[in-house]
Design a protein around this motif. Structure first.
Motif, PDB file in Angstrom:
ATOM      1  N   LEU B 269       0.832  -1.357  -0.004  1.00 32.58           N
ATOM      2  CA  LEU B 269      -0.383  -0.004  -0.110  1.00 32.58           C
ATOM      3  C   LEU B 269       0.855   1.251   0.022  1.00 32.58           C
ATOM      4  O   LEU B 269       1.985   1.317   0.479  1.00 32.58           O
ATOM      5  N   HIS B 270       0.484   2.183  -0.584  1.00 33.61           N
ATOM      6  CA  HIS B 270       1.019   3.529  -0.601  1.00 33.61           C
ATOM      7  C   HIS B 270       0.348   4.486   0.423  1.00 33.61           C
ATOM      8  O   HIS B 270      -0.769   4.679   0.021  1.00 33.61           O
ATOM      9  N   LEU B 271       1.177   5.218   1.138  1.00 33.74           N
ATOM     10  CA  LEU B 271       0.259   5.942   1.978  1.00 33.74           C
ATOM     11  C   LEU B 271       0.623   7.460   1.689  1.00 33.74           C
ATOM     12  O   LEU B 271       1.433   8.066   1.406  1.00 33.74           O
ATOM     13  N   GLU B 272      -0.629   8.192   1.383  1.00 34.04           N
ATOM     14  CA  GLU B 272      -0.722   9.639   1.080  1.00 34.04           C
ATOM     15  C   GLU B 272      -1.568  10.064   2.281  1.00 34.04           C
ATOM     16  O   GLU B 272      -2.596   9.675   2.529  1.00 34.04           O
ATOM     17  N   ILE B 273      -1.211  11.218   2.469  1.00 35.47           N
ATOM     18  CA  ILE B 273      -2.037  12.117   3.704  1.00 35.47           C
ATOM     19  C   ILE B 273      -2.833  13.130   3.151  1.00 35.47           C
ATOM     20  O   ILE B 273      -2.302  13.944   2.142  1.00 35.47           O
ATOM     21  N   ASN B 274      -4.063  13.029   3.565  1.00 33.88           N
ATOM     22  CA  ASN B 274      -4.859  13.999   2.994  1.00 33.88           C
ATOM     23  C   ASN B 274      -4.550  15.258   3.859  1.00 33.88           C
ATOM     24  O   ASN B 274      -4.336  15.163   5.190  1.00 33.88           O
ATOM     25  N   GLU B 275      -4.725  16.599   2.982  1.00 32.08           N
ATOM     26  CA  GLU B 275      -4.506  17.727   3.873  1.00 32.08           C
ATOM     27  C   GLU B 275      -5.537  17.959   4.711  1.00 32.08           C
ATOM     28  O   GLU B 275      -5.392  18.540   5.899  1.00 32.08           O
ATOM     29  N   SER B 276      -6.657  17.331   4.727  1.00 30.36           N
ATOM     30  CA  SER B 276      -7.784  17.449   5.815  1.00 30.36           C
ATOM     31  C   SER B 276      -7.497  16.530   7.002  1.00 30.36           C
ATOM     32  O   SER B 276      -7.912  16.650   7.989  1.00 30.36           O
ATOM     33  N   ASP B 277      -6.618  15.792   6.832  1.00 34.65           N
ATOM     34  CA  ASP B 277      -6.286  14.912   8.017  1.00 34.65           C
ATOM     35  C   ASP B 277      -5.345  15.490   8.992  1.00 34.65           C
ATOM     36  O   ASP B 277      -4.998  15.189  10.126  1.00 34.65           O
ATOM     37  N   ILE B 278      -4.611  16.666   8.472  1.00 31.24           N
ATOM     38  CA  ILE B 278      -3.507  17.377   9.308  1.00 31.24           C
ATOM     39  C   ILE B 278      -4.171  18.360  10.241  1.00 31.24           C
ATOM     40  O   ILE B 278      -4.990  19.184   9.631  1.00 31.24           O
ATOM     41  N   HIS B 279      -4.039  18.212  11.488  1.00 34.20           N
ATOM     42  CA  HIS B 279      -4.525  18.997  12.598  1.00 34.20           C
ATOM     43  C   HIS B 279      -3.413  19.981  13.062  1.00 34.20           C
ATOM     44  O   HIS B 279      -2.244  19.745  13.063  1.00 34.20           O
ATOM     45  N   PRO B 280      -3.983  21.113  13.628  1.00 35.61           N
ATOM     46  CA  PRO B 280      -2.929  22.001  14.176  1.00 35.61           C
ATOM     47  C   PRO B 280      -1.920  21.404  15.261  1.00 35.61           C
ATOM     48  O   PRO B 280      -0.756  21.796  15.228  1.00 35.61           O
ATOM     49  N   GLU B 281      -2.442  20.634  16.088  1.00 35.60           N
ATOM     50  CA  GLU B 281      -1.224  19.806  16.818  1.00 35.60           C
ATOM     51  C   GLU B 281      -0.283  19.208  16.126  1.00 35.60           C
ATOM     52  O   GLU B 281       0.865  18.961  16.736  1.00 35.60           O
ATOM     53  N   ASP B 282      -0.625  18.526  14.995  1.00 38.27           N
ATOM     54  CA  ASP B 282       0.570  17.990  14.165  1.00 38.27           C
ATOM     55  C   ASP B 282       1.658  19.015  13.719  1.00 38.27           C
ATOM     56  O   ASP B 282       2.894  18.824  13.628  1.00 38.27           O
ATOM     57  N   ILE B 283       1.180  20.146  13.462  1.00 38.35           N
ATOM     58  CA  ILE B 283       2.133  21.165  13.272  1.00 38.35           C
ATOM     59  C   ILE B 283       2.860  21.721  14.016  1.00 38.35           C
ATOM     60  O   ILE B 283       4.153  21.795  14.318  1.00 38.35           O
ATOM     61  N   GLU B 284       2.292  22.025  15.490  1.00 34.66           N
ATOM     62  CA  GLU B 284       2.696  22.325  16.640  1.00 34.66           C
ATOM     63  C   GLU B 284       3.904  21.231  17.140  1.00 34.66           C
ATOM     64  O   GLU B 284       4.962  21.659  17.702  1.00 34.66           O
ATOM     65  N   LYS B 419      -4.424   9.425  14.949  1.00 34.12           N
ATOM     66  CA  LYS B 419      -5.475   8.678  14.555  1.00 34.12           C
ATOM     67  C   LYS B 419      -5.692   7.592  15.242  1.00 34.12           C
ATOM     68  O   LYS B 419      -6.939   6.972  15.525  1.00 34.12           O
ATOM     69  N   ILE B 420      -4.997   6.654  15.388  1.00 32.04           N
ATOM     70  CA  ILE B 420      -5.016   5.313  16.135  1.00 32.04           C
ATOM     71  C   ILE B 420      -5.551   5.557  17.573  1.00 32.04           C
ATOM     72  O   ILE B 420      -6.470   4.798  17.753  1.00 32.04           O
ATOM     73  N   ARG B 421      -4.927   6.613  18.211  1.00 28.91           N
ATOM     74  CA  ARG B 421      -5.258   6.815  19.515  1.00 28.91           C
ATOM     75  C   ARG B 421      -6.962   7.113  19.327  1.00 28.91           C
ATOM     76  O   ARG B 421      -7.616   6.586  20.318  1.00 28.91           O
ATOM     77  N   GLU B 422      -7.362   7.980  18.618  1.00 33.06           N
ATOM     78  CA  GLU B 422      -8.667   8.221  18.559  1.00 33.06           C
ATOM     79  C   GLU B 422      -9.720   7.016  18.213  1.00 33.06           C
ATOM     80  O   GLU B 422     -10.546   6.926  19.012  1.00 33.06           O
ATOM     81  N   THR B 423      -8.864   6.168  17.327  1.00 30.12           N
ATOM     82  CA  THR B 423      -9.789   5.174  16.797  1.00 30.12           C
ATOM     83  C   THR B 423     -10.031   4.042  18.144  1.00 30.12           C
ATOM     84  O   THR B 423     -11.173   3.589  18.568  1.00 30.12           O
ATOM     85  N   TRP B 424      -8.759   3.879  18.836  1.00 30.29           N
ATOM     86  CA  TRP B 424      -8.896   2.869  19.923  1.00 30.29           C
ATOM     87  C   TRP B 424      -9.680   3.166  21.175  1.00 30.29           C
ATOM     88  O   TRP B 424     -10.322   2.593  21.891  1.00 30.29           O
ATOM     89  N   GLU B 425      -9.738   4.701  21.382  1.00 28.83           N
ATOM     90  CA  GLU B 425     -10.582   5.240  22.400  1.00 28.83           C
ATOM     91  C   GLU B 425     -11.980   5.014  22.056  1.00 28.83           C
ATOM     92  O   GLU B 425     -12.695   4.621  23.121  1.00 28.83           O
TER      93      GLU B 425
END
Lengths: 198, 579
Positions: B269-284, B419-425
């Protein structure tokens, strides 16, 4: 068992005695040799010769200054002198009814009790009664020449044990080291002397 | 001599006493006087001390030469004394003491032929089989000490099989030492060791065990493309088989970026990241990497306020820095598509916003960050693919391919983990509230952990949250690192099992041992491990610290793990047919 007495008791206590011998006894005991003193009450005491004294008397003192002393005069003096050769003996254990103990004797021998040298088998019999515990009596007596006495004694033990096909003096050395390892100078002194016999 | 009798004879030889207890205590460790030559016992030896009805288990942490008088040690006696006398003197005046870190105790009871056996049996009739307890008292003086037998090792670390996975063998006796994989995944763990100490091979072994036993789903953040496909050892040049080769149906390789290849092979599988998946905390998280200012948080907050969580990234990317137009008065003012224009409208600091926009170019320009994956609104979300695979019980190795910068590693790792954390929670809350299926445990293996879990980052990232809290949500970390001293203390203190190879730096050693009983005694042991050969197991996940000779990652390992010989190659098959 040796049956020829080498001397008789002069004086004693429960830790040692002094025996008197004639000068020219054929089996004169050596320094460090093990002896036995059978008592009339069934006890037998074992000891080691730690000193041999030959005192002078008035006649000997005069003969010494003479220009020549004939052989006959020397022999006569040795055979017939009134002063005995004195041997100091330290007690190392005792035996009663065939059971040996390496502890202080319960009663001293009496005047004029006969003293006999130990044979090799008697030495081995005595050693089997303990684990060289009597060595502490020798090592802790500051008036004894411990290193030399031990060396002479162990030489005799080694000879007796080799004859019996057993090991030499390893057990005795272990006991010596155990007793003296907190006293480095004395231990090294003793071990240096004992090393001479190996 | 038969195998069984030679084993019995060897075991009896191994059960012979090696010494006796002469002193020590619970705080200061125990001291054992050796009765065998010192070269027959080594630091790290696993020993058993027998005292009455109890057996005590401990680890040799030091060997000390001693003498009843220093003069015996300082002066060699041979010239003065005979050989026999010298030997006897040395035996009685010179000695070696073991320092033993006691760890466990086990009540054995008296021997069956002992007079008090009947009474003891009656008193303990209602109890189940005794288990090893943490050490609470000391053995008596002169307690016989011996090296641990195979039975002792099995008693403490478990018989191999099932969840008990052999991770190595005791050095002196070659007895297998296991870790309980079920327990291993219940808390975050760490594999440490200096570069070249065999850390990657050890990680492969443990990952293989976890996959084979299926104790949890595994996500490996494979920064150096080591674990998925077959590799070549950098020092020996020997081939190293990849996890995909051995578990073709269970392991999926994900490559970062479209058309990425990993070691010239195409990933699953090739991983590409949607811009909509990037949250501010990822930039911080990237503050240090992008050299962001203190005003970043405020600017990002304003962007989210204006464009929403899913649209702020794309909108900010499309803004221009310094773009101006002339207004009616002929003055130059920020153009509507400029950063300054938006900042003035939103009440943010224009200069700060422009500065952030410029610095974020490095993120905007990442080839694997797409406005939509594959530029197709209907295209599936590869991040979600990974999550779904993990939920379904598969194992994912995310290889970064040619993207080797810290920026790529930090951005992708943290985003995925969030995302994993959100899902498993969600899954866990559903399980606890509505009786849904229990979530499958997930272990996230993180290489170069100090980049994500250092003090500056740790308080901000999902990883530290996972290490601190997520075991309640069935997610734990497997930290793999050569500089544990750079990992946040709070994260280190949460680690259960710690497996450490050789470490040379004092600070790294202290970090691995932090929070553990007996750390002072174990400190020197870590610095004296044989690189690539020996590891120290310690922490909550093992009953007691133990030094083992690590397993080899070779053909034999796979045969033992998977219970069959390796698949034959085409060349071998042709040869058999006579071609």
């Amino acid at each position: 068992m040796s049956a020829i007495a080498i001397g008789r008791l002069l004086r004693s206590n429960t830790s040692s005695c002094v025996i008197g011998c004639r000068v020219n006894q054929q089996n004169s005991p050596l320094f460090g040799e093990m002896l036995r003193i059978p008592l009339s009450n069934g006890l037998q005491i074992y000891g080691l010769v730690h000193e041999i004294n030959i005192d002078d008397d008035g006649l000997v003192r005069q003969l010494v200054t003479a220009p020549e002393v004939s052989r006959e005069v020397i022999e006569d003096n040795r055979q017939n002198r009134n002063m005995p050769v004195e041997m100091s003996v330290v007690f190392i254990g005792w035996e009663r009814d065939g059971r040996v103990s390496h502890t202080r004797v319960p009663t001293p021998p009496l005047s004029l009790d006969e003293i006999f040298p130990c044979t090799a088998s008697e030495i081995l019999h005595f050693l089997e009664g303990g684990k060289f515990g009597y060595l502490r009596a020798i090592l802790r007596n500051s008036e004894l020449p411990a290193a030399d006495l031990l060396t002479a004694h162990l030489r005799q033990v080694a000879a007796a044990r080799q004859g019996a096909g057993a090991d030499g003096v390893e057990a005795a050395l272990r006991e010596v080291i155990a007793l003296l390892k907190d006293d480095y100078p004395v231990l090294m002194d003793v071990l240096s002397a004992v090393s001479e016999i190996q | 001599m038969t195998n069984s009798s030679s084993t019995l004879k060897a075991d009896n030889a191994m059960n012979r006493p090696i010494g006796y207890v002469v002193g020590g205590g619970l705080k200061a460790n125990l001291f054992v006087r050796l009765t065998i030559p010192a070269d027959q016992v080594q630091e790290g030896g696993f020993v058993v001390l027998e005292s009455g009805n109890w057996q005590f288990y401990g680890l040799v942490t030091d060997l000390q030469l001693g003498s009843s008088d220093p003069r015996y040690a300082e002066l060699p006696n041979t010239p003065r004394l005979s050989a026999l006398t010298s030997r006897l003197l040395a035996e009685q005046t010179l000695f070696t003491n073991l320092e033993v870190l006691p760890a466990l105790m086990l009540e054995r009871g008296p021997a069956p032929d002992a007079p008090d056996y009947a009474d003891w049996t009656r008193a303990h009739q209602e109890e189940n089989r005794s288990r090893p307890l943490p050490i609470k008292t000391v053995p008596a003086h002169h307690s016989v000490t011996r090296l641990a037998s195979a039975g002792d090792v099995a008693e403490i670390f478990g018989e191999p099989g099932g969840a008990n996975f052999i991770v190595g063998r005791t050095r002196e006796q070659d007895h297998p030492v296991c870790i309980d994989l079920e327990k291993f995944v219940q808390r975050s763990s760490g594999i440490f060791g200096a570069t070249g100490s065999g850390k990657s091979f050890l990680t492969r072994i443990i990952l293989a065990g976890l996959i084979q036993h299926d104790a949890a789903s595994i996500l490996v953040l494979d920064m150096h493309n080591e674990y998925g496909f077959d590799d070549t050892a950098s020092d020996t040049g020997m081939p190293v088989v990849g996890l995909k080769t051995k578990f073709p149906g269970k392991v999926r390789i994900v490559g970062l970026g479209r058309a990425s290849t990993i070691r010239n092979k195409t990933p699953d599988l090739h991983l590409e990241i949607n811009e909509s998946d990037i949250h501010p905390e990822d930039i911080e998280l990237l503050s240090r990497e992008l050299n962001l200012r203190e005003t970043t948080s405020a600017t990002l907050d304003a962007l989210v306020h204006t464009f929403g969580y899913e649209g702020w990234f794309t909108a900010f990317k499309n803004m221009k820095v310094g773009s101006v137009i002339e207004n009616e008065d002929g003055k130059k003012v920020p153009a509507p598509d400029s950063v300054a224009y938006w900042a003035n409208e939103a009440g943010a600091n224009a200069m700060a916003a422009e500065g952030l926009r410029n610095k974020m170019n490095r993120v905007f320009n990442r080839p694997y960050v797409m406005e939509r994956a594959g530029n197709d609104p209907a295209a599936p979300n590869s991040l979600n693919h990974i999550i779904d695979a993990l939920k379904a019980g598969q194992h994912v190795i995310l290889s970064f391919g040619d993207y080797e910068s810290d920026l790529d590693y930090l951005l992708v790792s943290n985003l995925l983990t969030r995302k994993i954390r959100e899902t498993w929670e969600e899954l866990t809350n559903a399980f606890r509230s509505h009786g849904s299926n229990e979530p499958r445990p997930l272990v996230i293996a993180v290489e170069e952990s100090h980049k994500l879990l250092n003090r500056e980052m740790a308080s901000q990232t999902s990883f530290s949250t996972i290490a601190r809290e997520m075991r309640k949500y069935y997610v734990t970390l497997l930290i793999i690192d050569q500089r544990p001293s750079q990992i946040y203390d709070e994260v280190m203190s949460q680690l259960g099992t710690r497996v450490s190879g050789w470490l040379g730096d004092e600070n790294d050693i202290a970090a691995v041992l932090s929070g553990l009983a007996g750390r002072d005694a174990l400190r020197g042991m870590l610095a004296r491990l044989q690189p690539k050969e020996e590891v120290l197991l310690l922490g909550w996940g093992v009953p007691m610290p133990i030094l083992v000779r690590s397993r080899r990652y070779d053909q034999k390992f796979w045969e033992e793990l998977q219970g069959r010989s390796a698949p034959r190659t085409a060349t071998q098959n042709l040869k058999d047919l006579g071609f």
